[in-house]
Write an enzyme that holds these catalytic residues in place. Structure first.
Site, mmCIF file in Angstrom:
data_model
loop_
_atom_site.group_PDB
_atom_site.id
_atom_site.type_symbol
_atom_site.label_atom_id
_atom_site.label_comp_id
_atom_site.label_asym_id
_atom_site.label_seq_id
_atom_site.Cartn_x
_atom_site.Cartn_y
_atom_site.Cartn_z
ATOM 1 N N LEU A 66 90.528 146.794 80.852
ATOM 2 C CA LEU A 66 90.502 146.628 79.393
ATOM 3 C C LEU A 66 89.481 145.574 78.985
ATOM 4 O O LEU A 66 88.861 145.658 77.931
ATOM 5 C CB LEU A 66 91.890 146.192 78.886
ATOM 6 N N ALA A 67 89.342 144.535 79.830
ATOM 7 C CA ALA A 67 88.417 143.428 79.545
ATOM 8 C C ALA A 67 88.036 142.773 80.861
ATOM 9 O O ALA A 67 88.786 142.819 81.837
ATOM 10 C CB ALA A 67 89.071 142.409 78.614
ATOM 11 N N GLN A 80 89.758 139.975 85.538
ATOM 12 C CA GLN A 80 89.700 141.072 84.578
ATOM 13 C C GLN A 80 91.101 141.634 84.387
ATOM 14 O O GLN A 80 92.001 141.391 85.193
ATOM 15 C CB GLN A 80 88.707 142.145 84.997
ATOM 16 N N VAL A 81 91.275 142.389 83.297
ATOM 17 C CA VAL A 81 92.610 142.832 82.883
ATOM 18 C C VAL A 81 92.698 144.354 82.922
ATOM 19 O O VAL A 81 91.800 145.048 82.430
ATOM 20 C CB VAL A 81 92.924 142.319 81.458
ATOM 21 N N LYS A 99 96.479 140.980 85.014
ATOM 22 C CA LYS A 99 95.269 140.164 85.135
ATOM 23 C C LYS A 99 95.007 139.942 86.621
ATOM 24 O O LYS A 99 95.881 139.457 87.344
ATOM 25 C CB LYS A 99 95.466 138.830 84.410
ATOM 26 N N ASP A 122 92.804 126.643 74.702
ATOM 27 C CA ASP A 122 91.657 127.557 74.703
ATOM 28 C C ASP A 122 91.821 128.520 73.528
ATOM 29 O O ASP A 122 91.690 129.730 73.667
ATOM 30 C CB ASP A 122 91.596 128.311 76.041
#
Length: 557
Positions: free
Chosen positions: A127-128, A134-135, A154, A289
């Site tokens: 997804l990202a 990465q996910v 993740k 964050d």
């Protein structure tokens, strides 16, 4: 050999982006000058860019670890110029995804189960993707009701630890070189900066730790209408794989989608500020964050008028010491009241400044920073900018800041940025002030003090028998004159008088503390007799007398 080649590549990138001025006055400058004829000149497009933009482009070319380095460096506004810091905030931690089958293998090794057993489905297309992990989308096996729950997994990048270790080792070498040779090394503190980066990256490499962060934050905001934290699926979480409940929302900077969904942006902006101050001063556990990519807005149509944020990515969380928490809250209140003298005193009392600093000079410096802000419209005043400028001015007086306070500065800046993007007319002062006042009122209320004392009752009971002996021993030393001073001058007479006053204050404070301990013990034992509310009358009497004694000791400062 790899380190030499990597250092050589860094040197070429520095020259190509005309950043050699950063190493002016160091031995590295001579080597770069020798290498300059062999490095292609910067294009005209690069040459006209600002120094911040050239540094950002160089870090992007050097790879994901240096992108992360730049992102962390952007938070150190006490060390780098504001224009460079602003440019570095534009760094995007987006890199090409690694192979989905490799991700599947990493998950299987981490969980000790085949993916086909652990999950009903696992999408190998991410997804990202970012520099550390990465996910992937997935679903859990059916539960007792036959429901397959949607989750995201993740996954750490393969070999990422080795790559980070190599780059950090190189950064340590460069930092040591800069520290020994750069004329402004004492201000830049390069080894401290690299150590901070190393600590941040180390924390992000442990996904089980990130899961624990998410779990704690979720507990603080359980059932809240202001912030939602996805649930951690602990049965499917390990050091290299983190499984979370899948959530759906709108990125907080996608104004068009928020408006299309009918979200009340004004209410949402105010909530963002309240959530931040509550995390810092009530929970002492804040999302550090908190940029727009990590803050979504719940897309549930029923929440249009009462919108709720969704927090993502819990790798970096912040906590303050109790002292810093208190002094920071008092600093904000002093800013609200334009009490520059109190600001100066707090900086010294907190230990951020040397005790020999002249308070009147620091007061004048604080006034010069804050007064220009107070002439602006309330919608343009930034508490983060005021705080950053205060700390920057204080650097002239050897300011010492803990990394967590620097992290808080950056987070406050991000939160204000998100809030102003949602509502350009947001009056941060009007939103923050009542939150701070309420939290401070609750934090130092008698009920909370008694509750905290009762929590520490086992520790108090353990050490209470020793207190009379220790107090008696100390008083005996004073009576026997073991600390007497032979007075020979008027200055020493004044010192003796001060010591006697201090002695009286200490005895009064010890007595007051002892009475508060007695009050806490009585409260914990639930003795027979009269009660006022849920507290024994004798606890009220002892606690009142103890508080009075401590107040007397404080007033005699």
């Amino acid at each position: 050999m790899k380190a030499i080649l990597r250092a050589s590549r860094i040197g070429r990138v520095i020259l190509r982006y005309r950043l050699d001025a950063l190493l002016e006055g160091t031995p590295a400058e001579r080597w770069l000058r020798l290498a300059k004829p062999f490095v292609p000149r910067a294009s005209a497009e690069i040459a006209v860019q600002s120094r911040g933009a050239r540094l950002r482009l160089a870090l992007q070319e050097l790879g994901p670890i240096f992108v992360k380095f730049g992102q962390i460096l952007s938070t150190r506004r006490d060390l780098i110029p504001a224009d460079v810091a602003e440019e570095l905030t534009l760094l995007q931690d987006r890199v090409k995804p690694f192979d989905g089958e490799a991700a599947r293998l990493i998950v299987e090794r981490a969980l000790g189960l085949p993916v086909s057993v652990a999950f009903a489905s696992f999408d190998t297309v991410p997804l990202a993707s970012a520099s550390i992990a990465q996910v992937h989308a997935a679903t859990l096996p059916p539960d007792a009701n036959g429901v397959r729950r949607e989750v995201v997994v993740k996954v750490l990048r393969p070999e990422i630890e080795r790559q980070i270790d190599a780059d950090i080792a190189l950064l340590h070498s460069l930092a040591t070189l800069v520290e020994r040779t750069h004329p402004r090394a004492d201000k830049i503190r390069p080894r401290e900066v690299v150590a901070e980066i190393e600590g941040t990256l180390s924390a992000e490499l442990d996904l089980q730790r990130e899961g624990a962060n998410a779990s704690v934050l979720r507990r603080f905001w359980e059932g809240s209408d202001d912030l939602y934290v996805p649930e951690v699926i602990w049965s499917h979480t390990a050091e290299r794989a983190l499984t979370l409940e899948r959530v759906y929302g709108i990125p907080s900077d996608d104004i068009a989608k928020l408006d299309a969904a009918g979200i009340d942006r004004k209410a949402l902006a105010a909530k963002g500020v309240r959530v931040f101050y509550t995390q810092v001063f009530r929970d002492n556990f804040f999302h550090a964050d908190a940029h727009a990519g990590n803050i979504w807005v719940d897309s549930d149509p029923e929440r249009r008028l009462n919108p709720r944020f969704i927090a993502l990515d819990f790798g970096i969380m912040g906590q303050l010491s109790q002292e810093d928490q208190y002094y920071l809250a008092e600093n904000f209140m002093a800013i609200f009241h334009k009490d520059y003298r109190r600001m100066a005193e707090l900086h010294v009392e907190a230990g951020w400044m040397p005790s020999n600093v002249r308070i009147d000079e620091l007061e004048a410096a604080a006034r010069s920073v804050c007064e220009p802000y107070f002439t602006r419209p309330l919608s343009e005043i930034s508490l983060a900018q005021v705080l950053i400028k205060l700390f920057r001015v204080a650097q002239r007086y050897e300011l010492t800041l803990q990394p967590q306070l620097i992290l808080l500065q950056k987070t406050l800046l991000n939160i204000e940025g998100v809030g102003r993007q949602l509502d350009p007319k947001l009056d941060i002062w009007a939103v923050a002030r009542p939150v701070l006042e309420r939290i401070l009122r609750e934090r130092y209320s008698p009920r909370r003090v008694l509750r905290e004392l009762s929590k520490r009752l086992p520790e108090i009971m353990t050490h209470a028998p020793d207190m009379p002996r220790l107090v008696h021993s100390w008083l005996k030393q004073q009576v026997e004159g073991r600390h007497q001073i032979d007075i020979r001058s008027t200055e020493l007479l004044a010192l003796d008088l001060s010591l006697r006053k201090l002695q009286t204050r200490v005895v009064t404070a010890i007595t007051g503390s002892g009475l508060l301990v007695v009050a806490a013990v009585l409260y914990g034992l639930h003795p027979d007799g009269w009660y006022l509310g849920t507290v024994p009358v004798w606890s009220w009497i002892s606690g009142g007398a103890g508080s009075a004694a401590l107040l007397v000791a404080w007033l005699r400062r």
